[in-house]
Design a protein around this motif. Structure first.
Motif, short mmCIF file in Angstrom:
data_model
loop_
_atom_site.label_atom_id
_atom_site.label_comp_id
_atom_site.label_asym_id
_atom_site.label_seq_id
_atom_site.Cartn_x
_atom_site.Cartn_y
_atom_site.Cartn_z
N VAL A 109 0.84 -1.21 0.00
CA VAL A 109 0.00 0.00 0.00
C VAL A 109 0.87 1.26 0.00
N ILE A 110 1.89 1.28 0.86
CA ILE A 110 2.72 2.47 0.98
C ILE A 110 3.50 2.74 -0.30
N SER A 111 3.87 1.68 -1.01
CA SER A 111 4.68 1.87 -2.23
C SER A 111 3.83 2.06 -3.48
N THR A 112 2.74 1.33 -3.62
CA THR A 112 2.00 1.33 -4.88
C THR A 112 1.21 2.61 -5.10
N VAL A 113 0.49 3.06 -4.08
CA VAL A 113 -0.36 4.25 -4.26
C VAL A 113 0.45 5.48 -4.63
N PRO A 114 1.50 5.86 -3.87
CA PRO A 114 2.30 7.02 -4.30
C PRO A 114 2.99 6.79 -5.64
N GLN A 115 3.40 5.54 -5.88
CA GLN A 115 4.11 5.24 -7.13
C GLN A 115 3.25 5.52 -8.35
N LEU A 116 2.01 5.07 -8.34
CA LEU A 116 1.14 5.26 -9.50
C LEU A 116 0.73 6.72 -9.65
N LEU A 117 0.48 7.40 -8.53
CA LEU A 117 0.12 8.82 -8.62
C LEU A 117 1.30 9.64 -9.15
N ALA B 48 -1.92 -0.99 -15.09
CA ALA B 48 -0.82 -0.63 -14.20
C ALA B 48 -1.08 -1.08 -12.77
N VAL B 49 -2.33 -0.97 -12.33
CA VAL B 49 -2.68 -1.39 -10.97
C VAL B 49 -2.49 -2.90 -10.82
N ILE B 50 -2.93 -3.67 -11.81
CA ILE B 50 -2.80 -5.13 -11.72
C ILE B 50 -1.33 -5.54 -11.73
N ILE B 51 -0.54 -4.95 -12.64
CA ILE B 51 0.89 -5.27 -12.70
C ILE B 51 1.59 -4.87 -11.40
N SER B 52 1.26 -3.70 -10.88
CA SER B 52 1.87 -3.25 -9.63
C SER B 52 1.45 -4.13 -8.46
N THR B 53 0.22 -4.63 -8.49
CA THR B 53 -0.24 -5.53 -7.44
C THR B 53 0.55 -6.83 -7.45
#
Length: 328
Positions: free
Chosen positions: A101-109, A240-245
């Motif tokens: 959570v801490i890495s993916t949300v800021p990363q995509l934004l 991008a969300v699926i790949i990042s997940t």
């Protein structure tokens, strides 16, 4: 009234020679079956190197299986039952989800903002676009070692900067949440540029006429971004969300190298940053050498990735409305 009949003789199909008949059959065979032959190598390789190991791993998870596989004992779902009551496993799950959570949300934004910036008329645009990909092509081991030094307790640059603003030194490796932040920073640095280029490629496919019409109507760049760019990027955002997940829930190298010493695979002395993949490695290889238990961890990780990815897609569909449902 007289009806005029066609006096032309009926057309009789010419008799095919054996050679023509054979060519006709070969042509029909080529048209009907050759596409399957073209794609067969992929499915063959996938079956041998992908599907078979996956099924075999599930079979191993039903056994008490040591490193050499000597005399494996079938125990059914006992490994899965033991995992459900294993506090170390659930500790690793919480660590994995927290770092994710801490890495993916800021990363995509940040990737979305960076892609929008690179999509403008900048000087040396090609150079900047190539530069954002440099962290991704850098060796993961080198990145992890450098960040481990930056977040060092005594001589790390991050604590040195915090000391200049009056903040006490933080034990980045000994504190659970602090270790999440440090590893997430490392992941964001590596993958933000990669996702930015994916978003940039999708942005360049948006017709420029839409932006020109919006400019004529007086829409600002910010309004154009949220009203034109983001809605048309929804399928790419889902991708991008699926790949990042998938990548975020399989973190291994970064937390493994961030923690050095004998407790590296445990994510620290108290398992502060041990992820599920690290816990799987700990059980399947050194020091436990229990392939059956490690395989059960791998299958539960697969289920966790599937559930989290499905939740993300459902949330995006609800936030995006009907248009996203059609695109997805």
């Amino acid at each position: 009234m007289a009806v005029q009949l066609d006096a032309r003789p009926p057309v009789v199909p010419a008799h095919r020679t054996p050679r023509q008949s054979r060519q006709h059959r070969l042509s029909r065979f080529d048209t009907k079956y050759s596409p399957y032959l073209y794609i067969a190598p992929f499915f063959l390789l996938f079956g041998v190197f992908g599907l078979y190991p996956l099924i075999y791993t599930f079979w191993v998870s039903l056994h008490d299986w040591d490193l050499l596989g000597t005399n494996p004992a079938f125990i059914g779902l006992d490994n899965y039952t033991a995992l459900m009551g294993d506090p170390d496993f659930w500790h690793a799950v919480v660590n994995t989800l927290g770092i994710f959570v801490i890495s993916t949300v800021p990363q995509l934004l940040l990737a979305l903002w960076l892609a929008n910036l690179l999509n403008r008329q900048l000087r040396a645009r090609t150079t900047w676009r190539m530069a954002v990909l440099i962290p991704n092509v850098t060796s993961t081991a080198a990145v992890a070692i450098v960040f481990a030094v930056l977040f060092g307790r005594e001589f790390g640059m991050i604590n040195w900067l915090l000391d200049h603003v009056g903040i006490e030194a933080i034990s980045w490796k000994a504190n659970r949440f602090a270790s999440w932040v440090a590893i997430s920073t490392m992941v964001d640095w590596r993958w933000t540029g990669y996702n930015a280029l994916i978003f940039l490629a999708a942005m360049q496919a948006i017709p420029r006429d839409l932006y020109e019409s919006a400019s004529i109507d007086g829409a600002s760049r910010s309004r154009q971004f949220w009203s034109i760019t983001v809605p048309l990027l929804k399928p790419t955002i889902v991708f991008a969300v699926i790949i990042s997940t998938i990548g975020g829930l399989q973190l291994f190298t970064e937390p493994r190298l961030f923690n050095s010493g004998t407790n590296a695979i445990r994510g620290g002395p108290l398992r502060e940053s041990q992820t599920v993949t690290m816990y799987m490695f700990e059980n399947a290889f050194a020091p436990n050498y229990n392939f059956g238990y490690g395989s059960a961890v791998a299958w539960l990780l697969f289920a966790l990735i599937a559930v989290v990815a499905a939740i993300n897609v459902l949330l995006l569909r609800r936030l995006g409305g009907g248009a996203l449902k059609e695109d997805a």
